[in-house]
Write a protein that holds these residues in place. Structure first.
Motif, PDB file in Angstrom:
ATOM      1  N   ALA A 103       0.836  -1.205   0.000  1.00 37.91           N
ATOM      2  CA  ALA A 103       0.000   0.000   0.000  1.00 37.91           C
ATOM      3  C   ALA A 103       0.868   1.252   0.000  1.00 37.91           C
ATOM      4  O   ALA A 103       0.556   2.242  -0.686  1.00 37.91           O
ATOM      5  CB  ALA A 103      -0.923  -0.008   1.216  1.00 37.91           C
ATOM      6  N   ALA A 104       1.974   1.220   0.762  1.00 41.07           N
ATOM      7  CA  ALA A 104       2.894   2.363   0.774  1.00 41.07           C
ATOM      8  C   ALA A 104       3.459   2.609  -0.617  1.00 41.07           C
ATOM      9  O   ALA A 104       3.525   3.758  -1.091  1.00 41.07           O
ATOM     10  CB  ALA A 104       4.032   2.104   1.768  1.00 41.07           C
ATOM     11  N   ALA A 105       3.847   1.531  -1.292  1.00 37.95           N
ATOM     12  CA  ALA A 105       4.378   1.680  -2.658  1.00 37.95           C
ATOM     13  C   ALA A 105       3.318   2.256  -3.592  1.00 37.95           C
ATOM     14  O   ALA A 105       3.619   3.098  -4.455  1.00 37.95           O
ATOM     15  CB  ALA A 105       4.860   0.321  -3.164  1.00 37.95           C
ATOM     16  N   THR A 106       2.075   1.833  -3.417  1.00 37.83           N
ATOM     17  CA  THR A 106       0.979   2.333  -4.249  1.00 37.83           C
ATOM     18  C   THR A 106       0.777   3.826  -4.044  1.00 37.83           C
ATOM     19  O   THR A 106       0.646   4.599  -5.007  1.00 37.83           O
ATOM     20  CB  THR A 106      -0.323   1.584  -3.918  1.00 37.83           C
ATOM     21  OG1 THR A 106      -0.137   0.180  -4.155  1.00 37.83           O
ATOM     22  CG2 THR A 106      -1.484   2.089  -4.758  1.00 37.83           C
ATOM     23  N   LEU A 107       0.754   4.254  -2.777  1.00 40.00           N
ATOM     24  CA  LEU A 107       0.541   5.674  -2.476  1.00 40.00           C
ATOM     25  C   LEU A 107       1.699   6.531  -2.972  1.00 40.00           C
ATOM     26  O   LEU A 107       1.500   7.621  -3.525  1.00 40.00           O
ATOM     27  CB  LEU A 107       0.345   5.863  -0.975  1.00 40.00           C
ATOM     28  CG  LEU A 107      -0.925   5.234  -0.384  1.00 40.00           C
ATOM     29  CD1 LEU A 107      -0.917   5.346   1.144  1.00 40.00           C
ATOM     30  CD2 LEU A 107      -2.184   5.881  -0.948  1.00 40.00           C
ATOM     31  N   LEU A 108       2.913   6.031  -2.794  1.00 41.32           N
ATOM     32  CA  LEU A 108       4.084   6.819  -3.184  1.00 41.32           C
ATOM     33  C   LEU A 108       4.225   6.927  -4.700  1.00 41.32           C
ATOM     34  O   LEU A 108       4.727   7.934  -5.214  1.00 41.32           O
ATOM     35  CB  LEU A 108       5.341   6.195  -2.579  1.00 41.32           C
ATOM     36  CG  LEU A 108       5.468   6.369  -1.058  1.00 41.32           C
ATOM     37  CD1 LEU A 108       6.460   5.366  -0.494  1.00 41.32           C
ATOM     38  CD2 LEU A 108       5.883   7.797  -0.706  1.00 41.32           C
ATOM     39  N   SER A 109       3.772   5.920  -5.415  1.00 37.91           N
ATOM     40  CA  SER A 109       3.886   5.964  -6.880  1.00 37.91           C
ATOM     41  C   SER A 109       2.682   6.620  -7.540  1.00 37.91           C
ATOM     42  O   SER A 109       2.661   6.792  -8.762  1.00 37.91           O
ATOM     43  CB  SER A 109       4.080   4.545  -7.428  1.00 37.91           C
ATOM     44  OG  SER A 109       2.966   3.734  -7.111  1.00 37.91           O
ATOM     45  N   ASN A 110       1.680   6.982  -6.732  1.00 34.28           N
ATOM     46  CA  ASN A 110       0.479   7.639  -7.246  1.00 34.28           C
ATOM     47  C   ASN A 110       0.179   8.883  -6.414  1.00 34.28           C
ATOM     48  O   ASN A 110      -0.782   8.910  -5.631  1.00 34.28           O
ATOM     49  CB  ASN A 110      -0.718   6.680  -7.207  1.00 34.28           C
ATOM     50  CG  ASN A 110      -0.567   5.506  -8.153  1.00 34.28           C
ATOM     51  OD1 ASN A 110      -0.875   5.613  -9.330  1.00 34.28           O
ATOM     52  ND2 ASN A 110      -0.077   4.394  -7.628  1.00 34.28           N
ATOM     53  N   PRO A 111       0.976   9.924  -6.555  1.00 35.54           N
ATOM     54  CA  PRO A 111       0.800  11.128  -5.727  1.00 35.54           C
ATOM     55  C   PRO A 111      -0.525  11.834  -5.972  1.00 35.54           C
ATOM     56  O   PRO A 111      -0.904  12.714  -5.192  1.00 35.54           O
ATOM     57  CB  PRO A 111       1.985  12.012  -6.130  1.00 35.54           C
ATOM     58  CG  PRO A 111       2.410  11.513  -7.479  1.00 35.54           C
ATOM     59  CD  PRO A 111       2.134  10.043  -7.469  1.00 35.54           C
ATOM     60  N   GLY A 112      -1.256  11.433  -6.991  1.00 35.24           N
ATOM     61  CA  GLY A 112      -2.571  12.022  -7.227  1.00 35.24           C
ATOM     62  C   GLY A 112      -3.639  11.509  -6.281  1.00 35.24           C
ATOM     63  O   GLY A 112      -4.736  12.077  -6.215  1.00 35.24           O
ATOM     64  N   ILE A 113      -3.328  10.459  -5.541  1.00 33.19           N
ATOM     65  CA  ILE A 113      -4.284   9.967  -4.539  1.00 33.19           C
ATOM     66  C   ILE A 113      -4.237  10.908  -3.343  1.00 33.19           C
ATOM     67  O   ILE A 113      -3.189  11.053  -2.700  1.00 33.19           O
ATOM     68  CB  ILE A 113      -3.936   8.539  -4.085  1.00 33.19           C
ATOM     69  CG1 ILE A 113      -4.036   7.561  -5.256  1.00 33.19           C
ATOM     70  CG2 ILE A 113      -4.857   8.100  -2.939  1.00 33.19           C
ATOM     71  CD1 ILE A 113      -3.589   6.137  -4.919  1.00 33.19           C
ATOM     72  N   PRO A 114      -5.338  11.576  -3.015  1.00 28.29           N
ATOM     73  CA  PRO A 114      -5.308  12.521  -1.900  1.00 28.29           C
ATOM     74  C   PRO A 114      -5.369  11.798  -0.556  1.00 28.29           C
ATOM     75  O   PRO A 114      -6.212  10.944  -0.335  1.00 28.29           O
ATOM     76  CB  PRO A 114      -6.575  13.364  -2.119  1.00 28.29           C
ATOM     77  CG  PRO A 114      -7.505  12.452  -2.855  1.00 28.29           C
ATOM     78  CD  PRO A 114      -6.660  11.542  -3.685  1.00 28.29           C
ATOM     79  N   HIS A 115      -4.445  12.158   0.329  1.00 27.83           N
ATOM     80  CA  HIS A 115      -4.431  11.556   1.665  1.00 27.83           C
ATOM     81  C   HIS A 115      -3.618  12.423   2.615  1.00 27.83           C
ATOM     82  O   HIS A 115      -2.789  13.250   2.190  1.00 27.83           O
ATOM     83  CB  HIS A 115      -3.861  10.131   1.630  1.00 27.83           C
ATOM     84  CG  HIS A 115      -2.430  10.057   1.159  1.00 27.83           C
ATOM     85  ND1 HIS A 115      -1.354  10.292   1.987  1.00 27.83           N
ATOM     86  CD2 HIS A 115      -1.903   9.776  -0.065  1.00 27.83           C
ATOM     87  CE1 HIS A 115      -0.232  10.145   1.306  1.00 27.83           C
ATOM     88  NE2 HIS A 115      -0.538   9.842   0.053  1.00 27.83           N
ATOM     89  N   GLY A 116      -3.867  12.248   3.878  1.00 29.81           N
ATOM     90  CA  GLY A 116      -3.061  12.911   4.894  1.00 29.81           C
ATOM     91  C   GLY A 116      -1.768  12.153   5.128  1.00 29.81           C
ATOM     92  O   GLY A 116      -1.479  11.150   4.452  1.00 29.81           O
ATOM     93  N   ALA A 117      -0.982  12.630   6.079  1.00 34.01           N
ATOM     94  CA  ALA A 117       0.254  11.924   6.425  1.00 34.01           C
ATOM     95  C   ALA A 117      -0.094  10.546   6.990  1.00 34.01           C
ATOM     96  O   ALA A 117      -1.035  10.389   7.768  1.00 34.01           O
ATOM     97  CB  ALA A 117       1.052  12.728   7.445  1.00 34.01           C
ATOM     98  N   VAL A 118       0.673   9.551   6.567  1.00 33.08           N
ATOM     99  CA  VAL A 118       0.471   8.180   7.014  1.00 33.08           C
ATOM    100  C   VAL A 118       1.750   7.697   7.690  1.00 33.08           C
ATOM    101  O   VAL A 118       2.835   7.799   7.114  1.00 33.08           O
ATOM    102  CB  VAL A 118       0.123   7.255   5.828  1.00 33.08           C
ATOM    103  CG1 VAL A 118       0.011   5.805   6.294  1.00 33.08           C
ATOM    104  CG2 VAL A 118      -1.160   7.702   5.145  1.00 33.08           C
ATOM    105  N   ARG A 119       1.608   7.212   8.899  1.00 35.65           N
ATOM    106  CA  ARG A 119       2.749   6.647   9.614  1.00 35.65           C
ATOM    107  C   ARG A 119       2.718   5.126   9.480  1.00 35.65           C
ATOM    108  O   ARG A 119       1.652   4.496   9.464  1.00 35.65           O
ATOM    109  CB  ARG A 119       2.698   7.004  11.097  1.00 35.65           C
ATOM    110  CG  ARG A 119       2.683   8.497  11.361  1.00 35.65           C
ATOM    111  CD  ARG A 119       4.073   9.097  11.304  1.00 35.65           C
ATOM    112  NE  ARG A 119       4.070  10.428  11.910  1.00 35.65           N
ATOM    113  CZ  ARG A 119       4.086  11.570  11.240  1.00 35.65           C
ATOM    114  NH1 ARG A 119       4.127  11.558   9.917  1.00 35.65           N
ATOM    115  NH2 ARG A 119       4.081  12.726  11.863  1.00 35.65           N
ATOM    116  N   ILE A 120       3.895   4.552   9.413  1.00 38.92           N
ATOM    117  CA  ILE A 120       4.060   3.102   9.371  1.00 38.92           C
ATOM    118  C   ILE A 120       4.807   2.676  10.629  1.00 38.92           C
ATOM    119  O   ILE A 120       5.797   3.318  11.025  1.00 38.92           O
ATOM    120  CB  ILE A 120       4.836   2.670   8.113  1.00 38.92           C
ATOM    121  CG1 ILE A 120       3.990   2.936   6.864  1.00 38.92           C
ATOM    122  CG2 ILE A 120       5.241   1.198   8.182  1.00 38.92           C
ATOM    123  CD1 ILE A 120       4.748   2.725   5.568  1.00 38.92           C
TER     124      ILE A 120
END
Length: 410
Positions: free
Chosen positions: A153-170
Motif C-alpha cells: 500500500a505504501a508503494a501504491t501511495l508513493l507511486s500515485n501522488p494524485g491519490i489525496p491523503h493525509g500523512a500516514v505513519r508506518i
C-alpha cells in the motif's frame, strides 16, 4: 520497486523472526532485527527518507501527505515476530496457483493436510493462488502478510501522488506474539492520532474488540526430604503443582470455550521436589470476568495447599492488556471510516471480537485508538497456515481506500 504483495510475503516469511518469552530483552530475539533492517532498506528505496529502526527493533516511517486539508495522521501497524508455538526456522513457502478445490497435502510432511472439512473458508478460494508451508514449519503470515500489505500500500501511495491523503505513519513492532509489542513504542515520535493493525484473518472481518488479559504466576515451595526417609515429612512441590492443574474446571479452558466465553489456561509447569512454578493466562472480554477467574484460581490453589501444611505459595497477577473496545467506542469515526473503506472494495464488513489480543489492544490504552483489519490469513500459529494472494490484494486495496476516506471526511 514493482514488487507485488505476494513477492513481498514470500521474501519476508523465509526470515526467521520467532520471539522468545523466556528472554527479558526487547526484542526478545535479535533475529527479528534482520527483517527490520530489510524493511528499512525497502522503505528507503521507495523514497521514504525517514524510515529507521530503533534500538528495540521497532521500524518507523512516514508517507507524506498529498492533501492540503488538515487530515488526522493515521498509522498502519504490523508485527515482525512469529509465534513460538511452532517452529519458524527454515520456512519453505509453497505456492498453489489457481486452486481448484479439495484438500491440500503439504509436501514436506505428507501427514499434514489442509482439509476442506476443517478449513471451510477454502470453498471461497476457487481460482485463487494459495500460499502454504511445506508442513514442517509455520508460515508466518501472522503477521508478515500484514507487513507485506502495508508495504505494498505504501508503494501504491508513493507511486500515485494524485491519490489525496493525509500523512500516514508506518509502524512495525517486535515481540507482539509474547505480549510485548507495544512496550517500547514511542507514540510521541510516531505522532499519529489514530491507528490500525493489519493482523486479522478472513477478508471483510474487522475487529474492534479483544480479550482483556492477565498473566498469573504461582510459586510453590515444598518440603524436600530424601525419598528413603520421607514418610510424614516430604511435601513434593511438583505434586502440589499437579494437584492445582488437575482441579482446574474443564469448562473454563480454551479447548471447551468459544464466542465470548473466557478461560483459565496453564501455559507452563516446571520445578523440582522443593520448588515448582506454574504460569497461566486468564482471558475474558470484561474485566469482572478476569477478576472472577483469578479469584477462582487462587481459591483452588489455596484449597490444595491445605493438604501441605509445611509448604508455601506465592500468587502473582500481572496485567497484560485490556479490551480495546472501551477506547474505540469513544472514537466512532475510526471504525466508521474503516467500514466505509471495506464497502468500497466490494466487501460487506463484519465486526468481530478477537479471542486474543493485538498490538492495538495496548496501543489503544496508550493513546492510539487502534482496531484491527483483515490480512486474509488462516490457521495462524500452525503448520497448516495458509493465505490467498487475492485476499492479500484486497487488504492492500482496503488500506488505500481507508486513507482516501479519512481525507474526504476531514
Amino acid at each position: 520497486m514493482t514488487d507485488t504483495v505476494l513477492d513481498r510475503l514470500l521474501r519476508y516469511v523465509v526470515i526467521d523472526t520467532q520471539s522468545n518469552a523466556a528472554s527479558q530483552a526487547q526484542p526478545s530475539t535479535e533475529k527479528q532485527k534482520d527483517l527490520g533492517h530489510l524493511l528499512v532498506a525497502e522503505l528507503k528505496a521507495l523514497g521514504v527518507h525517514d524510515a529507521h529502526m530503533d534500538e528495540h527493533g521497532n521500524v518507523y516511517a512516514t508517507i507524506p501527505a498529498t492533501s492540503s486539508k488538515d487530515v488526522p495522521v493515521i498509522c498502519f501497524c504490523s508485527h515482525m515476530d512469529t509465534a513460538p508455538d511452532f517452529t519458524g526456522t527454515n520456512v519453505k513457502p509453497q505456492l498453489l496457483r489457481g486452486y481448484q478445490g479439495g484438500d491440500i497435502q503439504l509436501t514436506g510432511d505428507p501427514s499434514r493436510v489442509i482439509k476442506v472439512s476443517e478449513h471451510p473458508d477454502l470453498t471461497n478460494q476457487i481460482g485463487h493462488d494459495i500460499v502454504t508451508t511445506d508442513g514442517t514449519t509455520l508460515l508466518g503470515a501472522d503477521d508478515k502478510a500484514g507487513i507485506a500489505e502495508i508495504m505494498t500500500a505504501a508503494a501504491t501511495l508513493l507511486s500515485n501522488p494524485g491519490i489525496p491523503h493525509g500523512a500516514v505513519r508506518i509502524l512495525f513492532t517486535t515481540d507482539e506474539e509474547i505480549g510485548r509489542g507495544a512496550d517500547k513504542v514511542d507514540l510521541a515520535k510516531l505522532g499519529a492520532a489514530f491507528g490500525y493493525t493489519l493482523d486479522g484473518g478472513v477478508i471483510g472481518e474487522v475487529e474492534d474488540e479483544t480479550f482483556s488479559a492477565d498473566g498469573v504466576e504461582i510459586e510453590i515451595t515444598g518440603v524436600a526430604q530424601h525419598p528413603g526417609t520421607s514418610k510424614g515429612v516430604m511435601e513434593n512441590a511438583i505434586k502440589i503443582a499437579a494437584d492445582i492443574v488437575a482441579r482446574l474446571p474443564r469448562d473454563i479452558a480454551p479447548e471447551s470455550t468459544d464466542g465470548r466465553q473466557g478461560f483459565i489456561h496453564p501455559t507452563g509447569i516446571s520445578g523440582s521436589m522443593d520448588k515448582a512454578r506454574l504460569t497461566f493466562i486468564i482471558r475474558d472480554f470484561v474485566n469482572n470476568g478476569l477478576t472472577e477467574k483469578e479469584a477462582l484460581l487462587k481459591n483452588i490453589a489455596e484449597e490444595v495447599m491445605k493438604a501441605y501444611p509445611g509448604s508455601t505459595m506465592g500468587f502473582k497477577v500481572t496485567e497484560q492488556y485490556r479490551n480495546m473496545k472501551e477506547v474505540l467506542d469513544r472514537h466512532p469515526e475510526v471504525m466508521d471510516n474503516l467500514m466505509e473503506a471495506v464497502r468500497r472494495v466490494g466487501l460487506e464488513p463484519v465486526t468481530h471480537s478477537i479471542r486474543g489480543g493485538t498490538d492495538g489492544s495496548r496501543l489503544s490504552f496508550m493513546g492510539l485508538p487502534c482496531p484491527n483489519i483483515y490480512t486474509g490469513g488462516h490457521s495462524y500459529h500452525s503448520p497448516l497456515e495458509w493465505i490467498s494472494r487475492q485476499d492479500m490484494e484486497k487488504s492492500v486495496e482496503t488500506i488505500v481506500e481507508l486513507v482516501k476516506v479519512w481525507e474526504e471526511r476531514a
